[in-house]
Design a protein around this motif. Structure first.
Motif, short mmCIF file in Angstrom:
data_model
loop_
_atom_site.label_atom_id
_atom_site.label_comp_id
_atom_site.label_asym_id
_atom_site.label_seq_id
_atom_site.Cartn_x
_atom_site.Cartn_y
_atom_site.Cartn_z
N GLY A 12 0.81 -1.21 0.00
CA GLY A 12 0.00 0.00 0.00
C GLY A 12 0.84 1.26 0.00
N GLU A 13 1.98 1.20 0.69
CA GLU A 13 2.90 2.34 0.71
C GLU A 13 3.48 2.57 -0.68
OE1 GLU A 13 7.16 3.40 2.85
OE2 GLU A 13 5.87 1.89 3.78
N ARG A 16 0.80 4.02 -2.95
CA ARG A 16 0.60 5.46 -2.71
C ARG A 16 1.74 6.29 -3.31
NH1 ARG A 16 -2.32 8.16 0.99
NH2 ARG A 16 -2.58 6.37 2.38
N GLU A 17 2.98 5.90 -3.02
CA GLU A 17 4.14 6.72 -3.40
C GLU A 17 4.48 6.66 -4.88
OE1 GLU A 17 7.39 5.82 -0.79
OE2 GLU A 17 6.27 6.46 0.99
N ILE A 20 -0.28 6.51 -7.01
CA ILE A 20 -1.38 7.44 -6.74
C ILE A 20 -0.90 8.88 -6.61
CG2 ILE A 20 -3.17 8.04 -5.05
CD1 ILE A 20 -3.63 5.03 -4.71
N GLU A 21 0.11 9.12 -5.77
CA GLU A 21 0.60 10.49 -5.57
C GLU A 21 1.17 11.12 -6.85
OE1 GLU A 21 3.15 10.35 -2.14
OE2 GLU A 21 1.45 10.40 -0.76
N VAL A 27 -7.70 9.55 -2.93
CA VAL A 27 -8.07 8.16 -2.62
C VAL A 27 -9.42 7.85 -3.25
CG1 VAL A 27 -8.60 6.53 -0.78
CG2 VAL A 27 -6.70 8.13 -0.51
N SER A 42 -8.40 2.61 1.06
CA SER A 42 -7.79 3.26 2.22
C SER A 42 -7.14 2.24 3.15
CB SER A 42 -8.84 4.07 2.97
OG SER A 42 -8.26 4.71 4.09
N LEU A 45 -3.87 1.25 1.52
CA LEU A 45 -2.89 2.34 1.57
C LEU A 45 -2.35 2.56 2.97
CD1 LEU A 45 -4.64 4.90 -0.79
CD2 LEU A 45 -2.67 3.46 -1.31
N ASN A 46 -3.15 2.27 3.99
CA ASN A 46 -2.73 2.47 5.36
C ASN A 46 -2.19 1.19 6.01
OD1 ASN A 46 -3.32 5.30 5.65
ND2 ASN A 46 -5.46 4.73 5.44
#
Length: 98
Positions: A12-13, A16-17, A20-21, A27, A42, A45-46
């Motif tokens: 998930g990290e 995100r990195e 997605i970002e 989200v 979510s 990602l968390n």
């Protein structure tokens, strides 16, 4: 096989990195694009949920990656976590009778 000394990042990290970002996605927008709920994405990602085979396919289709790469990340993460508690496992070595 080389022993992994450091905890690998949760998939998930990485999602995100690296996915997605950089695209500037929220989200909510990413979840809609993946066809999943915001709550589901979510949790991944968390780090509260892992990448399933189906999610790996969704990610591969959305971000032009491979499902195998996502599954491999999840396996490496899960295996590292499990190895932290390997000494607590009650296992007997099994060998063929002589």
């Amino acid at each position: 096989m080389a022993e992994q000394m450091f905890k690998p990042p949760h998939p998930g990290e990485v999602l995100r990195e690296l996915c997605i970002e950089p695209l500037g996605l929220s989200v909510t927008a990413a979840a809609a694009g993946l066809g999943v709920s915001r709550k589901t994405l979510s949790a991944i990602l968390n780090g509260r949920a892992g990448i399933s085979a189906e999610m790996a396919i969704r990610l591969s289709m959305a971000f032009d990656t491979t499902a195998e790469s996502w599954m491999n990340q999840q396996i490496q993460f899960d295996l590292w976590i499990a190895k932290q508690h390997a000494e607590d496992l009650k296992v007997k070595r099994l060998c063929a009778a002589a």
